[in-house]
Design a protein around this motif. Sequence first.
Motif, PDB file in Angstrom:
ATOM      1  N   GLN A  87      10.200 -12.622  23.572  1.00  0.00           N
ATOM      2  CA  GLN A  87       9.658 -11.307  23.213  1.00  0.00           C
ATOM      3  C   GLN A  87       8.144 -11.336  23.306  1.00  0.00           C
ATOM      4  OE1 GLN A  87      13.339  -9.413  22.325  1.00  0.00           O
ATOM      5  NE2 GLN A  87      11.283  -8.533  22.347  1.00  0.00           N
ATOM      6  N   THR A  88       7.578 -10.402  24.067  1.00  0.00           N
ATOM      7  CA  THR A  88       6.121 -10.289  24.133  1.00  0.00           C
ATOM      8  C   THR A  88       5.624  -9.081  23.337  1.00  0.00           C
ATOM      9  OG1 THR A  88       6.243  -8.991  26.181  1.00  0.00           O
ATOM     10  CG2 THR A  88       6.042 -11.394  26.397  1.00  0.00           C
ATOM     11  N   ARG A  90      -1.160 -15.141  25.004  1.00  0.00           N
ATOM     12  CA  ARG A  90      -0.260 -15.834  24.069  1.00  0.00           C
ATOM     13  C   ARG A  90       0.704 -16.757  24.798  1.00  0.00           C
ATOM     14  NH1 ARG A  90       2.158 -18.727  21.613  1.00  0.00           N
ATOM     15  NH2 ARG A  90       3.359 -18.485  19.686  1.00  0.00           N
ATOM     16  N   TRP A  91       1.130 -16.370  26.009  1.00  0.00           N
ATOM     17  CA  TRP A  91       2.108 -17.146  26.758  1.00  0.00           C
ATOM     18  C   TRP A  91       1.603 -17.415  28.178  1.00  0.00           C
ATOM     19  CZ3 TRP A  91       5.456 -19.008  23.508  1.00  0.00           C
ATOM     20  CH2 TRP A  91       5.824 -18.248  22.390  1.00  0.00           C
ATOM     21  N   GLU A 148      12.707  -9.282  33.074  1.00  0.00           N
ATOM     22  CA  GLU A 148      12.242  -8.315  32.072  1.00  0.00           C
ATOM     23  C   GLU A 148      13.296  -7.211  31.934  1.00  0.00           C
ATOM     24  OE1 GLU A 148      11.242  -5.280  30.182  1.00  0.00           O
ATOM     25  OE2 GLU A 148      10.382  -4.808  32.150  1.00  0.00           O
ATOM     26  N   ASP A 189       0.774  -6.762  26.751  1.00  0.00           N
ATOM     27  CA  ASP A 189       1.657  -6.434  25.638  1.00  0.00           C
ATOM     28  C   ASP A 189       1.041  -7.002  24.361  1.00  0.00           C
ATOM     29  OD1 ASP A 189       3.862  -5.383  24.338  1.00  0.00           O
ATOM     30  OD2 ASP A 189       5.349  -6.581  25.404  1.00  0.00           O
ATOM     31  N   GLU A 237       1.832  -9.654  22.810  1.00  0.00           N
ATOM     32  CA  GLU A 237       1.631 -11.073  23.071  1.00  0.00           C
ATOM     33  C   GLU A 237       1.530 -11.245  24.587  1.00  0.00           C
ATOM     34  OE1 GLU A 237       4.529 -13.521  21.149  1.00  0.00           O
ATOM     35  OE2 GLU A 237       4.064 -12.735  19.158  1.00  0.00           O
ATOM     36  N   MET A 294       1.191 -12.256  28.443  1.00  0.00           N
ATOM     37  CA  MET A 294       1.653 -13.430  29.172  1.00  0.00           C
ATOM     38  C   MET A 294       1.077 -13.424  30.587  1.00  0.00           C
ATOM     39  SD  MET A 294       5.498 -14.948  29.911  1.00  0.00           S
ATOM     40  CE  MET A 294       6.172 -13.430  30.593  1.00  0.00           C
TER      41      MET A 294
END
Length: 247
Positions: A119-120, A63-64, A144, A32, A34, A36
């Motif tokens: 939020q991704t 990002r995560w 999700e 996505d 961001e 994960m």
Amino acid sequence: MTTIDEIAPDLYRISLYIPAFDMQFNHFLIKDEEPMLYHTGMRSMFPMLKEAVAKVISPEKLRWIGFSHFEVDECGSLNDWLAIAPHAQAVCSEVGAVVNMGDFAIRPARGLSRTEVLQTGKYSYRFVPTPHLPHGWDAGVLFEEKNKTLLCSDLFHHNGNCAAITSADIIEKVQTALQNMQQSPLADYMPYTHKTARMLKDLANLKPTTLATMHGSAYSGDCVQALHDLNLVMKEELGENALVIKE
């Protein structure tokens, strides 16, 4: 051997099967805006997982880094991922951020509160705290909301080198795995408490359509019924009267 399967839109299951344990260790990569990675794997698995992630996205773009609770297969190689992904941040429960990550992680973790949403990008992950389910004060799961996938950690653990995803009933395999655990040095793998039924009911009320399991096949059948059945199996195998019932 590492296998990669897209089990839901933009959700990749990266699985390592360890024959010595007859067990798969599954890690979930969300592609996505961001990205994960959910479950970091053990430190010894990091080179293989990094290579697998690189087949889907550049690992440096993560990002995560998410996980349910503090355990080596959940977050053992967290700092290795943080070291190669400069913008990545661990994400876990508020309890986990305070009691574990504050000392363990090389960067501060984001601690999620009950019903908080991560939020991704086009996907939203709702955090549900599940203390001591599967285990650990800090435990929780992510749901999700668009495709209704539950990242359920050790819940529904079953053994074998399984298909990436199945619609066949997995409850019998789950029960067998719990029975085997209870007869091994890993007894008391999961507790069954007066809060377990309510927490599993809360997860069933989310109406997931896919259960992304850490050990064994992901499940795409009647997930609501599966969560209710899991409560019954856990109560039978792990409840306070379990040994009395079996004698």
